[in-house]
Design an enzyme around this catalytic site. Sequence first.
Site, PDB file in Angstrom:
ATOM      1  CG  ASP A  11      -1.799   0.944   1.484  1.00 54.13           C
ATOM      2  OD1 ASP A  11      -1.673   2.203   0.671  1.00 54.13           O
ATOM      3  OD2 ASP A  11      -2.933   1.032   2.039  1.00 54.13           O
ATOM      4  CE1 TYR A 228      -4.867  -1.927  10.702  1.00 51.58           C
ATOM      5  CE2 TYR A 228      -5.420   0.116  11.024  1.00 51.58           C
ATOM      6  CZ  TYR A 228      -5.711  -0.904  10.541  1.00 51.58           C
ATOM      7  OH  TYR A 228      -6.398  -0.975   9.340  1.00 51.58           O
ATOM      8  CE  LYS A 231      -6.664  -7.004   9.082  1.00 55.21           C
ATOM      9  NZ  LYS A 231      -6.320  -7.253  10.675  1.00 55.21           N
TER      10      LYS A 231
HETATM   11  P1  13P Z   1      -5.589  -0.472   4.201  1.00 56.35           P
HETATM   12  O1  13P Z   1      -5.084  -1.681   5.069  1.00 56.35           O
HETATM   13  O2  13P Z   1      -6.180  -1.140   2.704  1.00 56.35           O
HETATM   14  O3  13P Z   1      -4.982   0.642   3.960  1.00 56.35           O
HETATM   15  O4  13P Z   1      -6.964  -0.316   5.120  1.00 56.35           O
HETATM   16  C1  13P Z   1      -6.807   0.370   6.330  1.00 56.35           C
HETATM   17  C2  13P Z   1      -7.964   0.700   6.764  1.00 56.35           C
HETATM   18  O5  13P Z   1      -7.771   0.598   8.099  1.00 56.35           O
HETATM   19  C3  13P Z   1      -9.331   0.890   6.246  1.00 56.35           C
HETATM   20  O6  13P Z   1     -10.307   1.244   7.158  1.00 56.35           O
HETATM   21 MG    MG Z   2      -4.520   1.988   2.776  1.00 56.37          MG
HETATM   22 MG    MG Z   3      -5.371  -1.877   1.304  1.00 50.67          MG
END
Ligand code: 13P
Ligand code: MG
Ligand code: MG
Length: 365
Positions: A11, A228, A231
């Site tokens: 990302d 965190y 994801k």
């Molecule tokens: P990503 O991992 O796709 O960046 O999403 C993060 C997120 O917290 C969306 O609510």
């Molecule tokens: Mg993201």
């Molecule tokens: Mg993502």
Amino acid sequence: MNITLSVIKADIGGYVGHSESHPDVIAKGEECIAKAKKDGLLVDYHVTKCGDDLQLIMTHQQGENSEKIHKLAWDTFVDCTEVAKKLKLHGAGQDLLADAFSGNVKGMGPGVAEMEFEERVAETIIIFMADKTSSGAWNMPLYKIFADPFNTIGLVIADNMHQGFSFEVQDIKEHKQITFNAPDEIYDLLVFIGAPSRFMIKSVYHRGSGEIAAVSSTQRLALIAGRYVGKDDPVCIVRSQGQFPAVGEVLEPFALPLLVEGWMRGSHHGPLMPVSIKDSTPTRFDGPPRVVALGFQLSGGKLVGPRDMLADKSFDNARQQASDIADFMRAHGPFEPHRLPLEEMEYTTMPQVMKKVEGRFVDLD
Ligand code: 13P
Ligand code: MG
Ligand code: MG
Ligand code: 13P
């Protein structure tokens, strides 16, 4: 001819929020990777996106874990991050967790799935990519593809698959790996892979020939970063046809929008919606989680394709069902099982709230 297929993703920054990738970032990725092909490092490539994740699909003859290939991916992500920063995209460079490249992108944030094999007369490949979910989301689909005769009837009626497949499963908490044979050990296998936040199918092998059949990315961002940061949004490569499941058998598990973790703030369960690349724009409650699949035929390492496999109309019902499940799950608001159990939450205010009200707890007896 031995060829290595590497899918490396990160990302680089979201446009808008976490919902999509900016075309300038994809164009920069394309420019960097095209140069590596021109210089002879790559045989071929395809640069794409799934939601806010940049995907580098590369073929080469450097083998798995090649420093040159991993450095190319890392440098590409760094250059793309510059573009993302200029555009002030959301979370520019989100998945780049290290300051400098050190030999291998594993453990540095990006997700990696790689396999080396001898190209068959016809080499059919399907590459799955997901957004708003975690590594482990492939467990159920991989089980269905390679071990469930109700999904893959080829396991029953095709002589060259009848011996079954073996599954390499990683315990990402204990950092250990074990192999199970299907069909003989499916009950043992399911005890583990039914808990996908800890046990993940890393790879699958054809038992008759020992040939690699599938490999997934098992990198867990939260474990790497210790907090965190977004994801995992994993990828998975599956070989198809011949002694492997047919394309239709490989795609069939995604007709069920299975519940996965990773929706909104990485802290909710939601249905995995199968979509085209174009529709991998998770916008509702930053979701629901998406899966895309690109199909290729390999020819001397050249990626003939892609075909956008889940764009097909026959997945319309799954998309509708995913929307219905999304409504149902959303209605639970901050309650489990929509919200993840406490120990799996990526975000929590529990320590602060607990501290604030601590003195008000009275003993029950
Ligand atoms: P990503 O991992 O796709 O960046 O999403 C993060 C997120 O917290 C969306 O609510
Ligand atoms: Mg993201
Ligand atoms: Mg993502
Ligand atoms: P093969 O042609 O790869 O043997 O698979 C048969 C098939 O595609 C049936 O759907």
